[in-house]
Design a protein around this motif. Sequence first.
Motif, mmCIF file in Angstrom:
data_model
loop_
_atom_site.group_PDB
_atom_site.id
_atom_site.type_symbol
_atom_site.label_atom_id
_atom_site.label_comp_id
_atom_site.label_asym_id
_atom_site.label_seq_id
_atom_site.Cartn_x
_atom_site.Cartn_y
_atom_site.Cartn_z
ATOM 1 N N MET A 251 0.716 -1.300 -0.124
ATOM 2 C CA MET A 251 0.013 -0.132 0.136
ATOM 3 C C MET A 251 1.165 1.364 -0.326
ATOM 4 O O MET A 251 0.332 2.071 -0.667
ATOM 5 C CB MET A 251 -0.538 0.029 1.367
ATOM 6 C CG MET A 251 -1.525 -1.118 1.574
ATOM 7 S SD MET A 251 -3.227 -0.226 1.142
ATOM 8 C CE MET A 251 -3.668 1.225 1.691
ATOM 9 N N ALA A 254 2.612 1.871 -3.146
ATOM 10 C CA ALA A 254 1.133 3.404 -4.049
ATOM 11 C C ALA A 254 0.513 4.420 -4.228
ATOM 12 O O ALA A 254 0.345 4.325 -5.851
ATOM 13 C CB ALA A 254 -0.244 1.703 -4.012
ATOM 14 N N ARG A 255 1.567 4.440 -2.566
ATOM 15 C CA ARG A 255 1.425 6.364 -2.694
ATOM 16 C C ARG A 255 2.467 7.018 -3.758
ATOM 17 O O ARG A 255 2.196 7.984 -3.930
ATOM 18 C CB ARG A 255 1.869 5.779 -1.628
ATOM 19 C CG ARG A 255 0.301 6.409 -0.719
ATOM 20 C CD ARG A 255 -0.949 7.111 -0.366
ATOM 21 N NE ARG A 255 0.069 8.110 0.445
ATOM 22 C CZ ARG A 255 0.584 8.524 1.522
ATOM 23 N NH1 ARG A 255 -0.421 7.732 2.753
ATOM 24 N NH2 ARG A 255 0.992 8.673 2.679
ATOM 25 N N ASP A 257 3.882 8.595 -6.298
ATOM 26 C CA ASP A 257 3.871 9.512 -7.746
ATOM 27 C C ASP A 257 4.651 10.387 -8.055
ATOM 28 O O ASP A 257 4.731 11.873 -7.435
ATOM 29 C CB ASP A 257 2.247 9.965 -6.888
ATOM 30 C CG ASP A 257 1.201 10.497 -8.614
ATOM 31 O OD1 ASP A 257 1.931 10.724 -9.650
ATOM 32 O OD2 ASP A 257 0.418 11.106 -8.072
ATOM 33 N N LEU A 260 3.615 11.494 -12.304
ATOM 34 C CA LEU A 260 1.912 11.152 -13.201
ATOM 35 C C LEU A 260 2.420 9.763 -13.986
ATOM 36 O O LEU A 260 1.881 9.558 -14.437
ATOM 37 C CB LEU A 260 1.364 12.275 -13.858
ATOM 38 C CG LEU A 260 0.160 12.666 -13.195
ATOM 39 C CD1 LEU A 260 -0.498 13.426 -14.439
ATOM 40 C CD2 LEU A 260 -0.954 11.860 -12.994
ATOM 41 N N PHE A 261 4.014 9.977 -13.993
ATOM 42 C CA PHE A 261 4.553 8.868 -14.828
ATOM 43 C C PHE A 261 5.114 7.612 -13.985
ATOM 44 O O PHE A 261 4.479 6.562 -13.857
ATOM 45 C CB PHE A 261 5.520 9.318 -15.607
ATOM 46 C CG PHE A 261 5.720 8.541 -16.550
ATOM 47 C CD1 PHE A 261 5.280 7.931 -17.102
ATOM 48 C CD2 PHE A 261 7.754 8.122 -15.478
ATOM 49 C CE1 PHE A 261 6.074 6.312 -18.072
ATOM 50 C CE2 PHE A 261 8.220 6.736 -16.461
ATOM 51 C CZ PHE A 261 7.560 6.541 -17.534
ATOM 52 N N THR A 263 4.045 6.477 -11.046
ATOM 53 C CA THR A 263 2.899 5.491 -10.551
ATOM 54 C C THR A 263 3.135 4.165 -10.223
ATOM 55 O O THR A 263 3.853 2.917 -10.880
ATOM 56 C CB THR A 263 1.413 6.484 -10.372
ATOM 57 O OG1 THR A 263 1.727 5.338 -12.106
ATOM 58 C CG2 THR A 263 1.542 8.342 -10.339
ATOM 59 N N ARG A 264 2.471 3.337 -8.810
ATOM 60 C CA ARG A 264 2.380 2.213 -9.185
ATOM 61 C C ARG A 264 3.460 1.063 -9.278
ATOM 62 O O ARG A 264 3.020 0.245 -9.344
ATOM 63 C CB ARG A 264 1.085 1.575 -10.494
ATOM 64 C CG ARG A 264 0.163 1.950 -10.836
ATOM 65 C CD ARG A 264 -1.444 1.031 -10.376
ATOM 66 N NE ARG A 264 -2.525 2.302 -9.415
ATOM 67 C CZ ARG A 264 -3.116 1.474 -8.972
ATOM 68 N NH1 ARG A 264 -3.293 -0.071 -9.297
ATOM 69 N NH2 ARG A 264 -4.450 2.205 -7.900
ATOM 70 N N ALA A 267 3.395 -2.911 -7.761
ATOM 71 C CA ALA A 267 3.098 -4.410 -8.434
ATOM 72 C C ALA A 267 5.177 -4.990 -8.984
ATOM 73 O O ALA A 267 5.052 -5.990 -8.567
ATOM 74 C CB ALA A 267 3.172 -3.783 -9.922
ATOM 75 N N GLY A 270 5.674 -6.419 -5.838
ATOM 76 C CA GLY A 270 4.648 -7.663 -5.651
ATOM 77 C C GLY A 270 6.130 -8.314 -5.983
ATOM 78 O O GLY A 270 5.855 -9.815 -5.910
ATOM 79 N N THR B 125 -4.399 7.613 -3.975
ATOM 80 C CA THR B 125 -4.559 8.668 -4.414
ATOM 81 C C THR B 125 -5.439 9.311 -4.972
ATOM 82 O O THR B 125 -5.161 10.000 -5.555
ATOM 83 C CB THR B 125 -3.251 8.722 -5.175
ATOM 84 O OG1 THR B 125 -2.742 7.477 -6.153
ATOM 85 C CG2 THR B 125 -1.924 7.894 -4.323
ATOM 86 N N PRO C 333 1.022 4.319 -17.640
ATOM 87 C CA PRO C 333 0.198 5.821 -17.227
ATOM 88 C C PRO C 333 -1.366 6.021 -17.755
ATOM 89 O O PRO C 333 -1.588 5.128 -18.627
ATOM 90 C CB PRO C 333 0.889 6.905 -17.621
ATOM 91 C CG PRO C 333 2.656 5.763 -17.412
ATOM 92 C CD PRO C 333 2.155 4.366 -17.565
ATOM 93 N N TYR C 440 3.695 -11.764 -12.722
ATOM 94 C CA TYR C 440 3.774 -12.996 -12.084
ATOM 95 C C TYR C 440 4.146 -14.031 -13.558
ATOM 96 O O TYR C 440 5.643 -14.828 -12.962
ATOM 97 C CB TYR C 440 2.621 -13.456 -11.344
ATOM 98 C CG TYR C 440 2.623 -12.160 -10.026
ATOM 99 C CD1 TYR C 440 3.942 -11.997 -9.358
ATOM 100 C CD2 TYR C 440 1.866 -11.558 -10.654
ATOM 101 C CE1 TYR C 440 3.382 -11.130 -7.882
ATOM 102 C CE2 TYR C 440 1.669 -10.217 -9.704
ATOM 103 C CZ TYR C 440 2.174 -9.783 -8.548
ATOM 104 O OH TYR C 440 2.105 -9.154 -7.300
#
Lengths: 371, 383, 511
Positions: A251, A254-255, A257, A260-261, A263-264, A267, A270, B125, C333, C440
């Motif tokens: 989590m 996930a924050r 940022d 805007l590019f 991000t995320r 994964a 993971g 977010t 994005p 994965y």
Amino acid sequence: MMNESVPERQGIALVFLFIVGDSFVFGLARWAGRDLWLSFLVAIVLASPLILVYGRLGSLMHGQPFSEALPRLLGKWPSRLVALTYSAYAWRLGCFVTGDITNFVQAVSLPDTPQVVMAFGYAILVLWAVKEGIEVLARFSSVMIIVVLLILLTALGLAMTEVNLQEFLPIMYDGFWPVLQGAFQILDFPLLETVLFIGLANALTTKKRSAYKVLIPGFLLAAFFLMLFASASVAILGEEAYMTSYFPVFMSTARIDIALFLTRLEAVVGVTFAIGTFLKISVCLLVASKTLAHTLGFSDYRFLVTPLVLSIIPGSQWFAKSIMEMEQSATKIVGFTDVVVQVALPLVMWIVAEIRMSKERKNKAGKPSGI
Amino acid sequence: MKKDLARVFFLCAVTLLTTGCWDYTEIELRDFVVGAGVDAVEPKVIVITEMAKSTGTGQEAEFRPVVLTTEARSLTSGAHNLANPSGMEIFWAHAQVFLVSEEVAQGGMLTILEPIIRARDLRSTMYLLVAKDCTVEEVFKSKPPLLTGVSQHLTSIIRLSAISADFVPQQLWQFTGDLAAPGISATLPAVELVHEGGNLMPVVRGAAVFKLDRMIGWLSKEETQILALLKGESEGGFFVMDTEIKGNTTAITYEFRGSQLKTKPIVDGERVEMKVSLSLQLGVAGTRGADVDFSDPAVVRGVEEQVARYFTRRIRDFLRLIQEDYNSDILGFGRLLWRREPATWRKIESDWDAVFRGLPVDVEVDCRIAFTGFRAQPIKMRN
Amino acid sequence: MFFWKRAKGEQPKTRDLDRLSTSLETNLKWLRSNLFADDDTIVYRRFKTKEPTRQCVLIHANNMTKHEFLSDYIVRPLMISSLPRELHGQRLIQHITEQVIQSDGATVFSSYEKLAEGVVAGAGAVLVEGCNLGISVDAQGWEKRSVTEPQTESVVRGPRQGFTEDLGVNVSLVRRKILSPELKVRMMDVGLQTRTKVAIMYVEGIAPKELVDEVFQRIERIETDAILESGYIEEFIRDSPNCPFPTIGHTERPDRVAGKILEGRVAVLVDGTPFALTMPFLFVEAFQANEDYFHHWMVASFHRTLRYISFFLTTSTPGLYLALVTHHPQLIPMSLSISIAAARKNVPFPAMVEVIAMGLVFEILREGGVRLPKPVGQAISIVGAIVLGEAAVGASLVSAPMIIVVGVTGVAGFVVSKLNDTAVLIRILLVFTSAVLGLYGFLFGIMGIMVQLASMESFGIPYLSSLTSLTIQGSKDTVIRLPWWRMVLRPRHLAPKNRERLHRQSRSKTK
């Protein structure tokens, strides 16, 4: 069987990935909330002597394979009993870890893929790796540790803007008890799971090097790394979110940022989780097969690998039927089995081994002419 | 040979696994939700979503926002019902804004937020906003002047918060974090519709004040500026103040260049007091041509003192509003007390509302003019 | 491996040939009717010595020998010399080799087999009436390609020499780089029919003895008809023969060979090919270029890093693209994922088919371009770029992002040319695993490859060696290249005994 030997740094990487690998995504020491860094310190202090005991046991084996060293240390039948215990423990741990990853992947990424498919994929890879043996695992981990550290430290660096150190205050508002609870939880999982390395001690020890040299740095690095990540997650998410979500580190990344590019990144986290899990399952199954082979009185373990590995597929589904069960098993405070296997049994083994060894030495010294 | 066997097994397994692609979905069969909102909770949840629909192919591709509305027993089922009219798999992970109407906010946010924070594919977010004097559907159906789609418009405005202090953006995690932490109440920015060239256009300004998860009132744009300052989140923006210089009163536009906030609880036995010290760095953006010489230290000092007084007054008013009228600790004084003086907090935690209502706050504002643009003086006209 | 076992029983090692006769005519008859029957290139030059006249014959293979050399240094001295009358048989032959023939390489033989071996290899064989012995004189002379810059490994900065097809030239090229008696060259003949000369080169005292012995043993075990290129040997002696990752290196450049054997490796040079083999070959070597060692170390390290990144890109881009687009659009994005969706809107194929088909088309274009003559090759690239790229997108057969993916994959592949063909296979594996389990699945593929790499060895040395050492000294020549004065020790795994490459004194001087 050839004599296996793992170089020191590779051994450290192996221990590090084993401890960090599958645990860092969970809410470690969540009982302690914002005081978890204290829990970590307490846990490290409490765990160190036990790690030393593991290392001492490893050193007493003088680099002999498990099946030769253990009867020498404990006697024939007790050694088989101990081996059986560890085999069962390692196998069960392997199932839990497999359950962790399958549940994790289903929860965060691939909701429609059956968990069995993930478990099967892991089983195949683990089967292959375990058959190749500990040296290959060590080489694998020493390359992968670079990847894992690179990814995680980059993620941590990028997440630094989100860190709010105020989240650690007030310190110990709810007293010391939660801290202790948290400490016991991280002792139980993952720190003292290092106990499995007793089964691999022959590869970690050489004539010049005792098992401490691998276990202690690996353990300390991993513990501090986990502390860093758990603390950063608390500082990013806040105590409440840390305590209530299944995968806080996930989590918190996930924050991230950046413009805007970037991000995320969760994964990617993971992905590192999946790597560590693979290594941990492999080590578990390696130990399980080796110890089981000793219990049954075989010298080669390789033919036991296939049934054991394939059995973790149903096993993982049995031990962690749902994400709640998985989470509970990961963050429970103390489990009975764990106390026995991680603390009591090694201590007993150590004491027995020391007594027997000193007798042996006396015998040798006192009666040079034999019986 | 065993090694080879394992390898063959591995390859076979890969082939076997290839026979099923469970989570495989072509990207063009997904509908990207870029923003969503809820207009009503009772008797049915009305869910409004804005999706990005692409038209044309290749280089002529364009995005057209499509707004869909659906009713259902719960937010989640409503969201899933959308798949039917849209005919594609709804993809939520790119949602950037989430709006709630005033009614929903007043009725309690938890009913809406609970499924959202549980959901796997919604970002923490995501920005939360409250629609003021209009429904969420009206907001989504309004026409932003430049950008395509309301969500993109709102996100773009929010990202500009660094240069505008008219609102305090709140992401989902901030809001839920405030709900869960002791001694702080949440706020959300408000979105309003304004007429612009015959069209309705959404703007973000002001804030909604919450007590627990229920909204209890609004803050105006000016009050929100103070809120931003006292939350330490103000980084930019302008304000106009009538300033007296050498006996003449003239309106000067000032620019926020930065601020340092220090809030400190002072505990003296039973007595609890908050000390708020704010230091502002301002720039002068314009004087309407009045003859003000900023190269004169006395002038500068005078201006600085007036601004400090002005802000002290505004802050006092603001504090009175939230302490007495709303009785909602949106500045997190309680949380500060909890963090810094846990012993005291333990004693007063249970009746913090009452304590907060009468909590003495010592406000101290210090101001410094740091920048006057490229000139020290306005144009001196001569005949 | 199987091949050796099968081959063992069938072929007798040496043919049982009669010894030479004392009668010249008998010998010639035998040669003409048996050994060299139906071979019109064999020349029989009959001549006589001065008083007392003795019948001699020079046998050689046309175009394999230097004709001038034969006439100047063998035929003429024999013709003008007068051989003592009392000498016969072995003593006569000894006299001729010692006092008449003016050549440095002359050996005496007594069997037809030796004669034939010499003649087919380009020697001139002299038979004298009344002797059952002959003399074989080295007179090899055939058309050779001159030493030119190798096309496969051209450099901007660095020596422009490349190996030729001639073993002797190649050995001399390496020897000129290492003027030390420690450099050892040992010759072997491999191939029952081709009898290809193979030179094994190493530096004594640096290369571990076990390694040298292992290489010898493995080459000795080869029993095959023909060795026409070093690739034949490579396949016979390499580790992990079923794995596409190379475990033996090959190069056309003498400076590379010199560098490798100075690190403790063994080089195998094969007659008839400019490609020399070096062993053991480790994974990191695929990313090393000899120019790395001539450039500033920072520049070189940057290039190295670039190669690793390129290898990642060329193996992973299609798989990652597929995983992200079909399984995890949340990782792309927002605006990009919407535009990919728009681009794919009218494409009739699933993304996976698109990826595989475009990958195949690219490989076909590459293969076509490589094998075709240069002018036609250009036509291929035009067809590929314009017709297939532009038109396919225009006709909505392929989406534009896919073209970019293929482009990146292809270009990055050329950067790591040594692993380019391996990369293709990895790419296909990763595409499949990604299609099933997204990221994965991609990871499963990567982990499988890593386990494979970790389990591989090359001549007893772990394939990943330098990458797994996790120490600065151990990884000085991997992703980065430290400056020479920092690389004090040779790689541990290659030269475990004689590790110091720089003497302490010179080290302190350079700093």
